[in-house]
Design a protein around this motif. Structure first.
Motif, short mmCIF file in Angstrom:
data_model
loop_
_atom_site.label_atom_id
_atom_site.label_comp_id
_atom_site.label_asym_id
_atom_site.label_seq_id
_atom_site.Cartn_x
_atom_site.Cartn_y
_atom_site.Cartn_z
N THR A 160 4.33 3.36 44.57
CA THR A 160 3.45 2.67 45.54
C THR A 160 2.45 3.58 46.24
N SER A 161 2.38 4.86 45.88
CA SER A 161 1.51 5.77 46.63
C SER A 161 0.03 5.58 46.30
N ALA A 162 -0.81 5.92 47.29
CA ALA A 162 -2.25 6.08 47.08
C ALA A 162 -2.64 7.40 47.73
N LEU A 163 -3.80 7.95 47.33
CA LEU A 163 -4.15 9.31 47.76
C LEU A 163 -5.62 9.37 48.13
N PHE A 164 -5.89 9.86 49.36
CA PHE A 164 -7.25 9.89 49.88
C PHE A 164 -7.59 11.26 50.44
N SER A 165 -8.89 11.53 50.49
CA SER A 165 -9.36 12.71 51.20
C SER A 165 -9.08 12.53 52.69
N GLY A 166 -8.72 13.61 53.35
CA GLY A 166 -8.46 13.54 54.78
C GLY A 166 -9.35 14.48 55.57
N ILE A 167 -10.46 14.91 54.95
CA ILE A 167 -11.31 15.88 55.64
C ILE A 167 -12.74 15.78 55.11
N ASP A 168 -13.69 15.96 56.03
CA ASP A 168 -15.11 15.93 55.66
C ASP A 168 -15.71 17.33 55.82
N GLY A 169 -17.01 17.45 55.44
CA GLY A 169 -17.68 18.74 55.56
C GLY A 169 -17.17 19.66 54.48
N GLY A 170 -17.60 20.90 54.52
CA GLY A 170 -17.14 21.86 53.53
C GLY A 170 -17.66 21.54 52.14
N LYS A 171 -16.94 22.00 51.17
CA LYS A 171 -17.36 21.89 49.78
C LYS A 171 -16.53 20.82 49.07
N THR A 172 -17.19 20.04 48.24
CA THR A 172 -16.49 18.98 47.50
C THR A 172 -15.62 19.58 46.40
N ILE A 173 -14.36 19.14 46.36
CA ILE A 173 -13.47 19.55 45.26
C ILE A 173 -12.78 18.30 44.71
N PRO A 174 -12.34 18.36 43.45
CA PRO A 174 -11.75 17.17 42.83
C PRO A 174 -10.39 16.80 43.44
N LEU A 175 -10.20 15.50 43.62
CA LEU A 175 -8.88 15.01 44.02
C LEU A 175 -8.33 14.16 42.85
N GLY A 176 -8.94 12.97 42.64
CA GLY A 176 -8.51 12.15 41.51
C GLY A 176 -9.42 12.31 40.30
N LYS A 177 -10.42 13.15 40.45
CA LYS A 177 -11.45 13.27 39.41
C LYS A 177 -10.86 13.56 38.03
N ASN A 178 -9.88 14.44 37.97
CA ASN A 178 -9.27 14.75 36.69
C ASN A 178 -7.98 13.97 36.45
N LEU A 179 -7.30 13.64 37.53
CA LEU A 179 -6.08 12.85 37.38
C LEU A 179 -6.36 11.52 36.71
N ARG A 180 -7.61 11.06 36.83
CA ARG A 180 -7.92 9.72 36.32
C ARG A 180 -7.70 9.59 34.82
N TYR A 181 -7.79 10.70 34.11
CA TYR A 181 -7.64 10.62 32.65
C TYR A 181 -6.23 10.22 32.24
N PHE A 182 -5.30 10.34 33.16
CA PHE A 182 -3.96 9.83 32.87
C PHE A 182 -4.01 8.34 32.51
N GLY A 183 -5.04 7.65 33.01
CA GLY A 183 -5.19 6.22 32.76
C GLY A 183 -5.53 5.88 31.30
N ASP A 184 -5.80 6.89 30.48
CA ASP A 184 -6.02 6.70 29.03
C ASP A 184 -7.15 5.71 28.74
N GLY A 185 -8.16 5.74 29.60
CA GLY A 185 -9.32 4.88 29.39
C GLY A 185 -9.20 3.54 30.09
N PHE A 186 -8.03 3.21 30.57
CA PHE A 186 -7.86 1.94 31.29
C PHE A 186 -8.23 2.08 32.77
N GLN A 187 -8.48 3.28 33.23
CA GLN A 187 -8.85 3.47 34.64
C GLN A 187 -10.23 2.88 34.91
N THR A 188 -10.40 2.43 36.16
CA THR A 188 -11.70 1.89 36.57
C THR A 188 -12.06 2.53 37.90
#
Lengths: 298, 298, 298, 298
Positions: A101-129
Motif C-alpha cells: 500500500t505504500s506511495a513515495l513522494f519528494s519531501g524537499i524543494d530547491g537544490g538539485k533534481t535527482i531521480p526518485l521513481g524515474k528509474n524504479l518505473r521500469y519495474f512496471g515492464d511497460g505497464f506503468q503510466t
C-alpha cells in the motif's frame, strides 16, 4: 558554564558538509508507512559502513501528506551526490516499492533534481503510466496489491553531518536514561536526524590505531574502564559517556537540536548523575562547521 | 481444497538453499536491544539489493540470554558463506558495537564457525581483553559507556530462502488486515524470518522484462489493475494480492510458518474477503525445495 | 437467519425507560481527563447495586471541548431524575472536583435542567466567582492547583437502558475474544454506553430464586455447566455465553450499536466458534422497547 | 532540610486508623482482570462520599495468583468493619461476579474473617457447589460463561488512612508532571494505595466553612489564586499545589511510599519548578499517626 550543576565544556562539535534528501512515504495506515520507512532507513548509522546516514524524521498527519494518507518523512545523508542517488534508488526499490500500500513522494524543494521513481518505473515492464500535476510527474506502477504511486524526482540539498553532544555521567544507567529523554526532545526539531540506534552512540572513536590497517579506534581517553591505564579526559566520578550525533539541513537546525538536547541534560541535572556535557572535534581543522556548546546555550 | 470458503491452490512455493546465522543482542533494557537489532537487520529485504535478508526473530526474556539481560535474537540469510561473513561483520560493527549498553553473542550451534567479534575486537586498539568460558572466547572492548562484550565466533548453517504464500483478496484493505494477522502468527514460529517490511511484499516479480537490462519485472499476471490489459491469473472478484516470504533454517520450520499463515487466512475466511491462497514458483526447475500448500494443510 | 454460519435468533432485547445525562471532563492532558472520568464512572455497572449505570462515552479531541483542552465525554443513566441528580453531584464532587487540572461541562442540551456545579460551588467557601457566557453560567472555584471551572447546570433527558446481545460460542476463549472485538466496534457508536467491566457481563440472571429473599439468580437455562442438570436453552456444542448490555439515548442509538455488535460477531463467524446470537427479554411484558435482532440486521 | 534545591518542611502528615482488606481478581487475560478490578475500585476516592477508598494495588504475574492466571490485587479501606463488609460485598457482586472469566480470592491473612463469596454464592440458585482446599472453602457458581470461582472468606486487618504529601511548584504543568512520576514510583511500594484519580488530589480542604451546612471547604491558605485575598501559606513563586494521599496497612508501608514520593520530587528538583514539600495535618490532635517528613528522609 554550569547549569543545574551540569558543567558545559568550553568546546565545540566539528561537523562536515554532506548532501541530503527527504522523502515522504505514505500507506494505508501509519504503521505500514512506518514499517516501510524503518526498513528503508535501517542499517544507516554512518556513511562509511552503510553508504548513508538515514532515519525517520517524523510521523506525518494525513493532512500533511501529498495523498492525504498517514505517512512519515525520512531523510538520507551522504558525503556526495553520487552516493545519495545510489542509496536513494536502491533503498526505495528494496523497502518502499516492495511494501504493501505504500506511495513515495519528494519531501524537499530547491537544490538539485535527482531521480526518485524515474528509474524504479521500469519495474512496471511497460505497464506503468504517468501524469503531470503542478509540474511534477508521478508514475503509477502496477503491482500485486494495486498500484505503486511514486513521484519522478526529488531534490538533493547541501547539508551538514556530525553535530554531536558528549554526555558524561556518574553511571551507565543515568547516562542511558538521560539520553533517552534528550533524544526524544531532539527528534521534535525538524530537519535533523539522529542516525544511530535509538539516537545514541557509545563507541566514540579517535583517528588512527595501533593496528596499521585500521584508520580509527576506540577513543580511549573517554573510556571509563581505561582511566587507570591510559591518559584520560574523565574525572574520577565519571563512569559512563554517551554521544548523540546529529545530521541536519542547516547550521541553525543542528544548533536547535543540540540546544534541546543540552536543555534536557541540564534539566535532569548533576543531582541525577549528569555531570558534564562536551563535544567531539578534531581541533577544528577538518570540518568547517563548529558548534560551540556555550554559545548555543546563551 | 476449500477451508471456511477460502480456496487453497494445488500448487507449491519453490525455495532455494541459503546460508544463515543467528545472533543474540542484549542491552540494559529490551528497548535498547531492539533498537540495535532493528538497525542491524534494517534494509535487508532481499539478498540481491541489500546483501542479505535479515530480521529480528524474536524478543528474548532475560532468562533466555547469555548475560541475563533483556535481548532479541536476529537472523541473517545470504546466498553464500562469503556474503554472510561480510554482512555479519559490517552490520555488527555499525549497529551493535555502536549501540549503548549492547552485548553480542552467538545464537546458534553446529555448522561452520565464522567470526563475530573476532575482527571487531581490534576497535579496542590493544586495550581489548578476552576470556574463555566453556570453550567459547569472549572479547571485552573498552568503549565510552563501559565495555562492549562480544563472543569471538558464531556459526553458519545451511538454510532455506523463499518460502512464500500469495493471498488473493477482494480488496486491499482486507488483504492488508489479513496479512497483519498472518504475520503476527507466523512470527511466533521459531527459526524463521519474514524479511520484508512488516513481513509482507506486494511487488511480486516475474523473470525477465521488456527492457533488456532488467532481469525481473512486475508479475503482471497477478496485478489486479492489469486484468483487462494482460493475461491474468486473477478471477474478476480479486482486487488485491499480497505475498509473505519466509526464510527458515529447515524445511520443517518453513512448513510450520506457512501452515500458521494459511490457518490464519482461513480463519478470517471468504466472508471477510480472503478468497484464495496460492504460492510462487518457477515451474519447479530452479529451486530444490517445494512446499505444497495442500499437503501442508493436511 | 444465518450469516457466515452464525444463527441469529428470531427474538428481541427488551429495554426500559431511563434518565440520562452527559458531561464533558477536560484536563491538561488526555490521560488526566481519562483518570477523572474513569473514577467518576467506576463501580457503575447496574442501577440496583451502584446507583447508576455509567461509562466513558468517548475520548474527545481538543477541538471538540468547550475549553480547547483534551477531554472525554461520560454518560450516567438512572431509573429516575432524583437518582440522577444525586449520583451526578456526588460523583462529580468525589472524582472531578478532586482531580488535578480538571474542568467540568455539560455535554447535552434539551431535556430538563439539573445542577452540575450549582452546589459544588460552595466548596469555594465564598471565594468562588461566576461568569455568564452565551446564557450559561460557569463557576470558578479556587483549589490548590489553581481553579476548578465548572458549568452551573447540565441537562437530563429521556433514555433507554437494557439493550442487549447474547453471544453463544463453542468455547470461553472464542466468546471472550469475539466480545472484545464487538465491544470495540460498538463503542464507536455515539450516545451509548456499555456499563459492565470491559463492556461484557457473564452473570445473566433470571427473575426469582429458590432463596425467598433474593429477587434474581443465575440464568440456569443459559449456564453451560448445567446442561445435564437443568432445563437448558443451549445446544450441545455451546460451551460459553456472554452478554453485552447497551444503554443509549434513543432507540435508534441502541439499534445502531446492536447492529455493529452483530456485524462483528457474524464477521468472526461459525468457523471461529461463534454459533448463535440471541437476546434477553421478559416475554415483552415488562419493558416497552423491543429490539428485534433479525429486523436490525436487515 | 533542602535536597536538590527542594525545601522539605519541618511538619508531618496526620493519619487515622482504618480497616482494610485485599482481594485478588484473576481472569483469562491481564486486561480482563484489570477491567474487573478497575470497576470494583472505581468511584472510591474518599470514605465519606464513596463508602470506601479503594484502588488496584498492583498487577500480578500468573505465578503469583492462586489459580495461575493473570491477575491484579485490589485493596479497600473503610472507617469501620461494617462498612468494609458492605462495600466488599456489593462491589464484588457488581464488578467481579459480573465480569467475564473472572475469579476472586482473598489476598490477605491474619485479622478477622469476613465474607467474600459467602453470600454471593446464593446467586447460584442452589446449583453452586463448594470444595475445601487447605482449610479454605471455595465456591463454584454456575454462570453463563462457565463458572465463577470465589473464595468463601477473606480477612479484615487494621490499617491507616490519610498519609499525604503536599507538593508546591512554580507552575501547574510542573506540579502535574512531577506528581505523575511520584505516583508511578509510590505505586511500586506494596501494601499501599493512592485512592484519588491518577493518585493525585488538588482540592485540599480545611475543616469548616462559611456555609453552616458544610463541614469542609477549600483550603484557601493553599490556593494560589487567593494569595492576595486571604491569609496564605504560599510564597510568591508558588503557583500550584497538589497532594498525594496514601492509605496503607502499616506505618512502615506509608513511610516507604512517602519516602519514594519525596525522593522523586527531590530528584526533579527546584531547577524544574519543584520548590517545596509539605504535608497536611490538623495540629496533631485528631489523628494518632504522625508522619514527619524530615525524619522519613533521613
Amino acid at each position: 558554564m554550569i547549569i543545574n550543576g551540569v558543567e558545559i565544556d568550553d568546546t565545540f562539535a566539528e561537523a562536515f558538509p554532506m548532501k541530503a534528501t527527504r522523502v515522504i512515504i505514505t500507506a494505508q495506515t501509519a504503521q505500514w508507512a512506518y514499517n516501510s520507512a524503518k526498513s528503508m532507513t535501517g542499517f544507516a548509522t554512518s556513511v562509511i559502513g552503510c553508504g548513508c546516514e538515514a532515519d525517520i524524521e517524523r510521523v506525518l498527519d494525513p493532512s500533511e501528506t501529498p495523498d492525504g494518507r498517514p505517512g512519515v518523512s525520512a531523510m538520507l545523508f551522504t558525503m556526495g551526490g553520487k552516493g545519495l542517488r545510489k542509496q536513494l534508488e536502491i533503498r526505495a526499490g528494496q523497502s518502499v516499492l516492495t511494501s504493501p500500500t505504500s506511495a513515495l513522494f519528494s519531501g524537499i524543494d530547491g537544490g538539485k533534481t535527482i531521480p526518485l521513481g524515474k528509474n524504479l518505473r521500469y519495474f512496471g515492464d511497460g505497464f506503468q503510466t504517468s501524469k503531470v500535476i503542478n509540474d511534477n510527474r508521478y508514475w503509477r506502477i502496477p503491482v500485486m496489491d494495486g498500484e505503486f504511486l511514486v513521484e519522478e524526482n526529488t531534490s538533493m540539498v547541501d547539508a551538514i553531518g556530525g553535530g554531536n553532544l558528549l554526555i558524561l555521567a556518574e553511571s551507565e544507567v543515568e547516562a542511558l536514561e538521560a539520553c533517552e529523554k534528550a533524544v526524544e526532545s531532539m527528534r521534535k526539531i525538524p530537519n535533523v536526524i539522529l542516525p544511530f540506534p535509538g539516537g545514541v552512540v557509545r563507541s566514540g572513536s579517535k583517528v588512527g590505531s595501533k593496528y596499521p590497517s585500521l584508520s580509527a579506534s576506540t577513543n580511549n581517553a573517554f573510556c571509563p574502564t581505561l582511566k587507570g591505564v591510559t591518559k584520560t579526559e574523565l574525572s574520577p566520578e565519571i563512569e559512563s559517556v554517551m554521544e548523540i550525533v546529529v545530521d541536519g539541513l542547516t547550521e541553525d537546525d543542528i544548533k536547535k537540536a543540540m540546544r534541546e538536547g543540552m536543555k534536557t541534560f541540564c534539566s535532569i541535572g548533576a543531582y541525577n548523575g549528569i555531570k558534564r556535557i562536551s563535544a567531539g572535534n578534531y581541533g577544528g581543522k577538518l570540518g568547517p562547521f563548529h558548534f560551540h556548546l556555550q554559545e548555543i546555550m546563551q
